[in-house]
Each structure stands twice: as structure tokens, then as C-alpha cells.
Write a protein that holds these residues in place. Structure first.
Motif, PDB file in Angstrom:
ATOM      1  N   LYS A   1       4.093   2.950  -3.637  1.00 37.60           N
ATOM      2  CA  LYS A   1       2.666   2.996  -3.311  1.00 37.60           C
ATOM      3  C   LYS A   1       1.872   2.205  -4.347  1.00 37.60           C
ATOM      4  CE  LYS A   1       3.205   7.625  -1.297  1.00 37.60           C
ATOM      5  NZ  LYS A   1       3.274   7.141   0.084  1.00 37.60           N
TER       6      LYS A   1
ATOM      7  N   ASN B   1       0.833  -1.197   0.000  1.00 35.43           N
ATOM      8  CA  ASN B   1       0.000   0.000   0.000  1.00 35.43           C
ATOM      9  C   ASN B   1       0.866   1.244   0.000  1.00 35.43           C
ATOM     10  OD1 ASN B   1      -2.291   1.757   0.401  1.00 35.43           O
ATOM     11  ND2 ASN B   1      -1.616   1.923   2.518  1.00 35.43           N
ATOM     12  N   SER B   2       1.777   1.340   0.978  1.00 40.54           N
ATOM     13  CA  SER B   2       2.612   2.537   1.064  1.00 40.54           C
ATOM     14  C   SER B   2       3.863   2.239   1.881  1.00 40.54           C
ATOM     15  CB  SER B   2       1.834   3.683   1.723  1.00 40.54           C
ATOM     16  OG  SER B   2       2.645   4.834   1.845  1.00 40.54           O
TER      17      SER B   2
END
Length: 426
Positions: free
Chosen positions: A15, A9-10
């Protein structure tokens, strides 16, 4: 143990990235985890960060404890952002192991992160004798500090290692400041043999065999047959690659834990007299040879460092020959290394128009010409300005030949055209 999938996700500038590390439909191993994985990409795309995420996450999974067989004992919040709507999937002992943002699942059972202060603790996974391992070689592993024991008389190291307790050492992260304890552990079999060797020589001398060399040689020869040196097996593996450098491991010399010699002169070469690339080969080779990698994941950052292209082309086959059942995950800038991977094993990181890192698979087949890999997978125009100008001149001459009517001038143009074509292989 092999990595199957990863969704981030990050993490720093990485990302919304998703990786499928399984062979595609139509492949003879369709659906199985990739045997080897290659991350390609220009600097700053995040190749090293990916290796860090993978190694740290799997180490976390290997150490997780469960309360009352239902709840994770300590949550590591370092992963909460990475795996928010993301995940990491492994095959562990033929069972699926999933690390998500708010739960972990193993063998089809879910374990949440609810806080429970009391209960019985058990390991999430039963890792028999630490057989499932992560070996991570970072790009700074080749350092003077990590090489010091290879340049030291074994008996001096034997004396120093008496102060070390390394029986339960189970972390295999090789960096610039790798532990002295672990480096000595890797050399343990060589050191133990050298100690036994020295004791046997002293024993024979005390028996008075020094006055009867024939008897001494027979007695010592019999002892060597019964006590083979660990350098034998190591040199058998390593010499196949070292011969390209006109080097080999000396099986007789006992002044160094792992002695190198010139094949041309038989001269012993100290470690500090070897090239940086050769030192790197030794530092990578020793752990892969000494550690049981049957169920391991091996991560290497920039394995090509300081190695000539002909060595780079054979490197992955060599390492996989030492650790045939391990899953290799590497990050590289080298088309020669990348050529050792199938296109579905290559993951190319690149910046899109908005400056975000994206990923795509390779295109060139395994073993393709490195120039084609540079063009197709690295997305690099490998012809520089001098080459481009030469090619423009080449095309210009071709047009002039087609339009020239004077036979003598045409012959001169053809000569220049062929000369330029031969020079640049156009």
C-alpha cells in the motif's frame, strides 16, 4: 520499452508505495530509465507481487484496443484498485505510456474508460512484430516437466511437434507449467537442424558413399559448412559460463537437442545428470538467446537458486551480455546478485514499526563486498552468535593485554589474541 515509475495504491499488503526507476541527478544517465532493477527484502515483503504487478500491467497495456481512437475497449478492473491514485509509467518507442486509475495516456493523448458499444477498433500502441515483450521467469520455472524435451532424442520431438500450432505464440511467461508448445518452439532451430542432418546422412548413404568414407566425409563436411549448426552460436555464448562447472555444450553429439559433456572426460551428460543450478542456467539461457529481447523487459524471480556464489556474482553480467538492451527486473535474497547493481538500482523492501511495507534505495556501491551489502542494504548482522562470542573474547583479550604487566603472561595473551584474530579475520 522500459519501465520508468510505479506507484501502487493497494495490492494485497502493498500500500502507498512509489518507485522511481530512473537514474538520479549527477549520474551519467540522469533521467533515463534504469537498465536493471533489483528488489531486495525479507520473505513476505512483496518482491514477487511486484514482479506480478509489473508483468501483468505491461502485458495489459500491450494488448489494449481503442474504440474510435478515444476510448479503451475493455477495462481490466484488476488494476482499478492498484492504480487508484497510483500509476505505472513506461517509455515505449521513445514515447511516454501512462496507466492510471481512470485513464491511459500515450504520446500525450488521453484515453478514458467510458463505455462505447460501437465503433472501429485499433490497437493503442503499434507493436511491430511483437518486438516489445515481457519475459517473466518465476521461481518455479526449473521443473522436471519443463526439462523433459532436453532429455529426448530430437527426432522424437520433431515427430511430436507436427501436431502443434505455435506460429502466433507471443506470451513469454515461464513457470512450473510452461506450455509444451512454447518449449518446443524454443528448440525449433535445433530440431530443424537435426532433421536436415539426418536427411543428409540418409541421402549420402543411398548414394553409396558408405563404401568410400573419404568421399562421404568430404561431401558431408561441405554440407556442414553450408548449413552451420545453431548449436555453434549457442555454445559459444553458454560455454563461457559452463567452464566454471567443468562442462561445455557438445557441438557434435546429436542424441539430445542441447548436449552437455564433461570437459575432463568428454563424456556426454544427460540433463537429469546435471545439477539443479545448471538446469536453471539452461532454462534461463535458452529463451534469452532465442528470443529477440532488443525492446524487452525481463523479469526474474530468485535467479540465484541452486547456484554457487561465484556463479551468482557473474550471473547478471552474463545475462546482460546475451540481452544487452533489455531492461532486467529481478527479485533476490542474494547479496552476490545484489552486488551487480548500482545503489540506485536496488530497491529494499522492509517492514516499518507498524508492520507496513516501505521502500528505500541501496547504499553500498556496485561490486561492494557482499558482507557490506548484507549490512548496509539487507540490514542484516551477518555475524552469528558464535562469531559474536569470539569477538567479545577478542576484545577481552585486548583489554587484558593492555593491563597485564607480567611480560611472559602478556606474551601468551598476545599469542591467543593474534590466533583468534587470524581465525575470524578480526
Amino acid at each position: 520499452m522500459k519501465l520508468k515509475k510505479l506507484k501502487i495504491n493497494s495490492y494485497l499488503h502493498l500500500k502507498d508505495l512509489e518507485f522511481d526507476f530512473t537514474y538520479p541527478e549527477g549520474h551519467s544517465k540522469a533521467g533515463q530509465p534504469l537498465d536493471k532493477i533489483c528488489f531486495i527484502g525479507q520473505s513476505a515483503t512483496g518482491k514477487t507481487n511486484l514482479l506480478n504487478i509489473i508483468s501483468e500491467s505491461i502485458l495489459y497495456l500491450l494488448r489494449i484496443e481503442i474504440v474510435n481512437n478515444q476510448t479503451v475497449w475493455h477495462r481490466n478492473d484488476n488494476y482499478s484498485k492498484i492504480f487508484e491514485d497510483g500509476f505505472l509509467d513506461l517509455v515505449f518507442e521513445d514515447k511516454n505510456l501512462h496507466l492510471g486509475d481512470n485513464f491511459i495516456s500515450y504520446d500525450e493523448k488521453l484515453y478514458n474508460y467510458d463505455k462505447i458499444s460501437e465503433g472501429s477498433l485499433t490497437n493503442l500502441i503499434y507493436n511491430v512484430n511483437n518486438q516489445n515483450k515481457i519475459l517473466y521467469f518465476d521461481s518455479n520455472y526449473v521443473s522436471t516437466e519443463n526439462l523433459k524435451y532436453f532429455n529426448t532424442n530430437p527426432l522424437e520431438i520433431v515427430f511430436e511437434k507436427r501436431n502443434f500450432d505455435y506460429k502466433n505464440l507471443d506470451e513469454f511467461i515461464f513457470g512450473e507449467d510452461s506450455s509444451d508448445i512454447y518449449l518446443i518452439k524454443l528448440l525449433e532451430s535445433f530440431l530443424d537442424y537435426r532433421q536436415k542432418y539426418d536427411s543428409k546422412v540418409r541421402e549420402l548413404l543411398l548414394k553409396g558413399y558408405v563404401s568410400d568414407l573419404e568421399k562421404f566425409n568430404k561431401e558431408f563436411g561441405d554440407w556442414q559448412i553450408q548449413n552451420p549448426s545453431p548449436i555453434e552460436g549457442f555454445s559459444e555464448k553458454f560455454n563461457s559460463l559452463l567452464q566454471k562447472l567443468n562442462l561445455e555444450i557438445d557441438r557434435v553429439n546429436v542424441d539430445y537437442p542441447i548436449p552437455f559433456k564433461s570437459k575432463n572426460t568428454d563424456e556426454i551428460i544427460p540433463i537429469n545428470g546435471l545439477s539443479t543450478g545448471t538446469k536453471a542456467l539452461l532454462l534461463y539461457m535458452l529463451p534469452l538467446y532465442q528470443i529477440d529481447t532488443e525492446k524487452s523487459i525481463v523479469l526474474i524471480d530468485e535467479p540465484e537458486r541452486s547456484l554457487y556464489p561465484d556463479m551468482q556474482m557473474e550471473l547478471m553480467d552474463f545475462y546482460r551480455g546475451i540481452a544487452p538492451n533489455a531492461q532486467f527486473i529481478i527479485a533476490t535474497h542474494s547479496p552476490f546478485i545484489a552486488a551487480s547493481f548500482e545503489p540506485e538500482e536496488r530497491f529494499i523492501l522492509y517492514f516499518d514499526e507498524d508492520g507496513k511495507v516501505k521502500v528505500r534505495n541501496g547504499v553500498s556501491p556496485i561490486g561492494d563486498d557482499p558482507n557490506d551489502i548484507l549490512k548496509n542494504d539487507f540490514d542484516i548482522d551477518y555475524i552469528n552468535d558464535f562469531g559474536k562470542k569470539a569477538f567479545e573474547k577478542y576484545l577481552e583479550l585486548k583489554n587484558k593485554i593492555n593491563s597485564e604487566e607480567d611480560s611472559d603472561k602478556k606474551e601468551g595473551l598476545i599469542s591467543k589474541y593474534e590466533e583468534l584474530g587470524d581465525k575470524y579475520n578480526f
